[in-house]
Design a protein around this motif. Structure first.
Motif, PDB file in Angstrom:
ATOM      1  N   THR A 242      -2.609  -6.265 -75.275  1.00  0.00           N
ATOM      2  CA  THR A 242      -1.556  -6.582 -76.179  1.00  0.00           C
ATOM      3  C   THR A 242      -0.426  -6.091 -76.086  1.00  0.00           C
ATOM      4  OG1 THR A 242      -3.380  -6.179 -78.271  1.00  0.00           O
ATOM      5  CG2 THR A 242      -1.282  -6.099 -78.792  1.00  0.00           C
ATOM      6  N   VAL A 243       0.624  -7.303 -76.472  1.00  0.00           N
ATOM      7  CA  VAL A 243       2.573  -6.603 -76.552  1.00  0.00           C
ATOM      8  C   VAL A 243       2.722  -6.473 -77.288  1.00  0.00           C
ATOM      9  CG1 VAL A 243       3.919  -7.735 -75.824  1.00  0.00           C
ATOM     10  CG2 VAL A 243       2.942  -8.640 -74.353  1.00  0.00           C
ATOM     11  N   PHE A 244       2.279  -7.414 -78.363  1.00  0.00           N
ATOM     12  CA  PHE A 244       2.353  -6.803 -79.715  1.00  0.00           C
ATOM     13  C   PHE A 244       2.075  -7.284 -80.649  1.00  0.00           C
ATOM     14  CE2 PHE A 244       5.639 -10.362 -80.044  1.00  0.00           C
ATOM     15  CZ  PHE A 244       5.441 -10.811 -81.100  1.00  0.00           C
ATOM     16  N   GLU A 245       1.318  -6.756 -81.998  1.00  0.00           N
ATOM     17  CA  GLU A 245       1.387  -7.206 -83.354  1.00  0.00           C
ATOM     18  C   GLU A 245       1.248  -7.598 -84.201  1.00  0.00           C
ATOM     19  OE1 GLU A 245      -4.026  -7.345 -82.580  1.00  0.00           O
ATOM     20  OE2 GLU A 245      -2.974  -5.653 -82.871  1.00  0.00           O
ATOM     21  N   ARG A 246       1.908  -8.041 -85.596  1.00  0.00           N
ATOM     22  CA  ARG A 246       2.628  -8.682 -86.539  1.00  0.00           C
ATOM     23  C   ARG A 246       2.129  -9.020 -87.510  1.00  0.00           C
ATOM     24  NH1 ARG A 246       7.493 -11.769 -87.768  1.00  0.00           N
ATOM     25  NH2 ARG A 246       7.742 -11.405 -90.104  1.00  0.00           N
TER      26      ARG A 246
ATOM     27  N   GLY B 106       2.615  -3.265 -78.746  1.00  0.00           N
ATOM     28  CA  GLY B 106       0.998  -2.677 -77.538  1.00  0.00           C
ATOM     29  C   GLY B 106       1.149  -2.227 -76.447  1.00  0.00           C
ATOM     30  N   PRO B 107      -0.444  -1.944 -75.788  1.00  0.00           N
ATOM     31  CA  PRO B 107       0.004  -1.102 -74.861  1.00  0.00           C
ATOM     32  C   PRO B 107       1.431  -1.646 -73.531  1.00  0.00           C
ATOM     33  CG  PRO B 107      -1.682  -0.996 -75.059  1.00  0.00           C
ATOM     34  CD  PRO B 107      -1.340  -2.247 -76.114  1.00  0.00           C
ATOM     35  N   ALA B 108       1.576  -2.851 -73.273  1.00  0.00           N
ATOM     36  CA  ALA B 108       2.052  -4.070 -72.672  1.00  0.00           C
ATOM     37  C   ALA B 108       3.543  -3.376 -72.849  1.00  0.00           C
ATOM     38  CB  ALA B 108       2.066  -5.410 -73.092  1.00  0.00           C
ATOM     39  N   MET B 109       4.066  -3.310 -73.914  1.00  0.00           N
ATOM     40  CA  MET B 109       5.165  -2.552 -74.176  1.00  0.00           C
ATOM     41  C   MET B 109       5.729  -0.883 -74.395  1.00  0.00           C
ATOM     42  SD  MET B 109       6.449  -4.843 -77.864  1.00  0.00           S
ATOM     43  CE  MET B 109       8.078  -4.028 -77.300  1.00  0.00           C
ATOM     44  N   ALA B 110       4.744  -0.023 -73.806  1.00  0.00           N
ATOM     45  CA  ALA B 110       4.995   0.678 -73.859  1.00  0.00           C
ATOM     46  C   ALA B 110       5.993   1.812 -72.262  1.00  0.00           C
ATOM     47  CB  ALA B 110       4.024   1.948 -73.063  1.00  0.00           C
ATOM     48  N   ALA B 111       6.276   2.401 -72.506  1.00  0.00           N
ATOM     49  CA  ALA B 111       7.314   2.755 -72.198  1.00  0.00           C
ATOM     50  C   ALA B 111       7.789   3.348 -70.237  1.00  0.00           C
ATOM     51  CB  ALA B 111       8.232   4.318 -72.306  1.00  0.00           C
ATOM     52  N   ASP B 112       5.842   3.534 -70.254  1.00  0.00           N
ATOM     53  CA  ASP B 112       5.363   3.993 -69.110  1.00  0.00           C
ATOM     54  C   ASP B 112       4.315   2.508 -68.829  1.00  0.00           C
ATOM     55  OD1 ASP B 112       3.186   4.432 -70.399  1.00  0.00           O
ATOM     56  OD2 ASP B 112       2.677   5.870 -69.627  1.00  0.00           O
ATOM     57  N   SER B 113       4.928   1.158 -69.253  1.00  0.00           N
ATOM     58  CA  SER B 113       3.707   0.555 -68.654  1.00  0.00           C
ATOM     59  C   SER B 113       4.198  -0.631 -67.405  1.00  0.00           C
ATOM     60  CB  SER B 113       3.980  -0.940 -69.560  1.00  0.00           C
ATOM     61  OG  SER B 113       3.426  -1.616 -69.630  1.00  0.00           O
TER      62      SER B 113
ATOM     63  N   TRP C  13       4.218  -3.881 -67.208  1.00  0.00           N
ATOM     64  CA  TRP C  13       4.459  -4.946 -67.671  1.00  0.00           C
ATOM     65  C   TRP C  13       5.815  -4.154 -67.168  1.00  0.00           C
ATOM     66  CZ3 TRP C  13       0.647  -7.809 -66.967  1.00  0.00           C
ATOM     67  CH2 TRP C  13      -0.637  -7.890 -66.913  1.00  0.00           C
ATOM     68  N   GLY C  14       6.983  -3.866 -67.341  1.00  0.00           N
ATOM     69  CA  GLY C  14       8.166  -3.730 -66.824  1.00  0.00           C
ATOM     70  C   GLY C  14       8.296  -3.451 -67.920  1.00  0.00           C
ATOM     71  N   ASP C  15      10.040  -3.077 -68.081  1.00  0.00           N
ATOM     72  CA  ASP C  15      11.121  -1.887 -69.433  1.00  0.00           C
ATOM     73  C   ASP C  15      11.177  -3.519 -70.165  1.00  0.00           C
ATOM     74  OD1 ASP C  15      12.411  -0.662 -70.478  1.00  0.00           O
ATOM     75  OD2 ASP C  15      14.377  -0.658 -69.201  1.00  0.00           O
ATOM     76  N   HIS C  16      10.241  -2.884 -71.220  1.00  0.00           N
ATOM     77  CA  HIS C  16      10.460  -3.504 -72.848  1.00  0.00           C
ATOM     78  C   HIS C  16      11.225  -2.818 -74.158  1.00  0.00           C
ATOM     79  CE1 HIS C  16       7.705  -6.083 -70.673  1.00  0.00           C
ATOM     80  NE2 HIS C  16       8.215  -6.621 -71.794  1.00  0.00           N
ATOM     81  N   THR C  17      12.495  -1.487 -73.764  1.00  0.00           N
ATOM     82  CA  THR C  17      13.103  -0.623 -74.040  1.00  0.00           C
ATOM     83  C   THR C  17      13.896  -1.319 -75.261  1.00  0.00           C
ATOM     84  OG1 THR C  17      13.437   0.704 -72.207  1.00  0.00           O
ATOM     85  CG2 THR C  17      14.737   1.482 -74.462  1.00  0.00           C
TER      86      THR C  17
ATOM     87  N   ALA D 146      18.463 -10.665 -70.074  1.00  0.00           N
ATOM     88  CA  ALA D 146      18.316  -8.810 -68.857  1.00  0.00           C
ATOM     89  C   ALA D 146      17.329  -7.949 -70.067  1.00  0.00           C
ATOM     90  CB  ALA D 146      19.800  -8.849 -68.624  1.00  0.00           C
ATOM     91  N   ASP D 147      18.034  -8.085 -71.200  1.00  0.00           N
ATOM     92  CA  ASP D 147      17.640  -7.224 -72.072  1.00  0.00           C
ATOM     93  C   ASP D 147      16.162  -7.349 -73.076  1.00  0.00           C
ATOM     94  OD1 ASP D 147      19.659  -5.288 -71.733  1.00  0.00           O
ATOM     95  OD2 ASP D 147      21.056  -6.174 -73.317  1.00  0.00           O
ATOM     96  N   GLN D 148      15.525  -8.463 -72.950  1.00  0.00           N
ATOM     97  CA  GLN D 148      14.013  -8.862 -73.630  1.00  0.00           C
ATOM     98  C   GLN D 148      12.922  -7.805 -72.494  1.00  0.00           C
ATOM     99  OE1 GLN D 148      14.599 -12.890 -73.200  1.00  0.00           O
ATOM    100  NE2 GLN D 148      16.672 -13.474 -74.479  1.00  0.00           N
ATOM    101  N   GLY D 149      13.265  -7.884 -71.475  1.00  0.00           N
ATOM    102  CA  GLY D 149      11.770  -8.015 -71.069  1.00  0.00           C
ATOM    103  C   GLY D 149      11.662  -8.548 -70.714  1.00  0.00           C
ATOM    104  N   PRO D 150      10.230  -8.462 -69.289  1.00  0.00           N
ATOM    105  CA  PRO D 150       9.717  -9.435 -68.560  1.00  0.00           C
ATOM    106  C   PRO D 150       8.891 -10.211 -69.306  1.00  0.00           C
ATOM    107  CG  PRO D 150       8.725  -7.600 -67.558  1.00  0.00           C
ATOM    108  CD  PRO D 150      10.517  -7.267 -68.490  1.00  0.00           C
TER     109      PRO D 150
END
Length: 471
Positions: free
Chosen positions: A137-141, A154-161, A163-167, A194-198
């Motif tokens: 999961t990236v996100f659920e709304r 979701g886990p794909a957006m975690a700081a240590d993921s 999948w890249g930086d999604h700060t 550049a800030d959107q995350g991959p």
């Protein structure tokens, strides 16, 4: 690439209906059509031809995908209603949300994205990454009855993921978005690329790669493309010569206009022109392929860029004629040529309603054949009544789809030719027109009896059972 598109409770679609671009493992023909799906044993198809009677829902399928694209890329203005159109021939469906979802490949990753919306709010939204049978999961709304938006990362957006930086998207999720706007749209509208995350950037790029071409659409930037892209101009000229339209080459002519012409424009266009920075220009396209160029060069300067088509005289001279005087077929074909040219340049998804409009059957078929041969990595989804595409030497069975309605007031249903057992020697075009796959108008049942008798004499075997088909 598009893997599947699902729609529910939108216009003529009531129940869940899915157009799948994933190849069937039961049909080994045309292996050269197939592209592997990353980290998956399945493969994806380049083309889907969608048939159906008038009013069956073919165009609504195009509109549904276009509606989802609009929600993501353009969004809904604050406090404005979401312009969804629920299935109207039922008492309950107008009170229920409409649902749209896609599975697609972008940047060698498989994504699943979808949303549920009604007129007032986005009821649900989700994005995930698929890797084989595993879904991350990236996100659920969700939006509650009071209008409060809750976005769970979701886990794909975690700081240590991995999948890249999604700060930045994580921070935006904490702030939230308006009830009538998609979170994916908010990421694209409020964050720099550049800030959107991959993962979000990939989803937005894929959605932007989808081009919707309605049946009456024209390529409004055609004159600009001809004026600025010699590669396209050469490609278009060669194609138009090869199919013997009489056009040798496309040209653009530019002439000055009185700036008073601007006073006749709509107020919003006039405001855009008034706000034009010094040295900049704006192009206002017209349906005939011409453009009005407005430049702020020490005062407004207005020019008209007109598309012309050059023809050869018997003695070899070239004569330029206004493009809008060409035949409807030549104009329709020319406005579709950016699809072939763009498909050759890189991956894109092109969705064309009524691809055969104003085109000779052989020319329409040649257009699709050219796409299959030259636009590797791109996809083409089109609706049609033209039976020339019902050719197993051109398309696979799982590349042929039908839309029909259940009863006079029924909802649209989508199904594939791959669901039928079909003899390889069966003439598909004749079988389709005889109603063996449904998705045709029941016109013969409405004809006078004497007409029916004549048709029975012309087609004496039509009433015989169809032995080679079983759904």
């Amino acid at each position: 690439m598009l893997l599947s598109f699902t729609v529910e409770n939108f216009r003529s679609f009531k129940e869940v209906q899915t157009l799948s671009m994933v190849a069937s493992n039961r049909h080994p023909d045309h292996e050269n059509h197939l592209t592997p799906i990353p980290q998956d044993e399945n493969k994806v198809l380049p083309v889907a031809a969608v048939y159906g009677a008038n009013g069956a829902g073919k165009s609504n399928l195009v509109r549904a995908l276009g509606f989802l694209r609009m929600l993501v890329l353009e969004g809904t203005e604050p406090k404005k209603a979401i312009p969804r159109q629920a299935f109207a021939l039922d008492e309950e469906t107008p009170r229920e949300p409409s649902e749209f979802s896609v599975q697609f490949v972008q940047d060698s990753r498989v994504f699943a994205y979808g949303c549920q919306v009604d007129e007032k709010k986005v009821c649900a939204e989700w994005l995930s990454v698929l890797r084989g049978s595993k879904e991350t999961t990236v996100f659920e709304r969700a939006t509650d009855a009071s209008g409060k938006v809750m976005i769970q990362t979701g886990p794909a957006m975690a700081a240590d993921s991995e999948w890249g930086d999604h700060t930045k998207p994580r921070e935006l999720a904490k702030v939230g978005v308006l009830p009538n706007q998609l979170f994916l749209h908010a990421v694209g509208a409020m964050l720099q690329e550049a800030d959107q995350g991959p993962l979000f950037r990939a989803a937005l790029e894929w959605m932007d790669s989808v081009t919707i071409i309605p049946a009456d659409a024209t390529f409004q930037l055609l004159s600009r493309l001809v004026a600025q892209n010699k590669d396209f101009t050469d490609f278009a000229g060669e194609f138009l010569r090869r199919v013997e339209t009489g056009v040798e080459e496309l040209k653009v002519e530019t002439s000055d206009l009185d700036k008073n012409v601007l006073s006749g424009l709509e107020p919003n266009l006039q405001r855009m022109i008034e706000d034009l920075p010094p040295g900049e220009q704006i192009a206002l396209p017209a349906r005939d392929g011409s453009e009005m160029l407005v430049e702020n060069l020490s005062g407004m300067k207005v020019r008209l860029r007109t598309l012309t088509a050059e023809h050869l005289t018997p003695d070899g001279r070239r004569v330029g004629l206004p493009f809008n005087e060409e035949s409807d077929g030549t104009k329709r074909l020319t406005h579709l040529l950016p699809v072939l040219h763009g498909g050759k340049q890189g991956a894109g998804i092109y969705v064309i309603d009524e691809i055969d409009r104003s085109l000779h059957p052989l020319l329409a078929k040649g257009f699709v054949r050219s796409f299959l041969e030259n636009c590797i990595g791109s996809q083409l989804v089109f609706t049609t009544h033209e039976t020339a595409f019902l050719d197993l030497e051109l398309l696979r069975r799982d590349e042929i789809w039908f839309v029909k309605k259940q009863g006079a007031r029924g909802a649209s249903e989508i199904y594939s030719l791959a669901e039928y057992r079909v003899r390889t020697d069966l003439k598909l075009d004749k079988a389709y027109l005889q109603g063996r796959f449904d998705a045709v108008p029941p016109i013969e049942n409405e004809l006078p009896e004497w007409v029916g008798k004549i048709m029975a004499e012309l087609h004496p075997n039509k009433a015989e059972p169809a032995l080679a088909l079983a759904k």
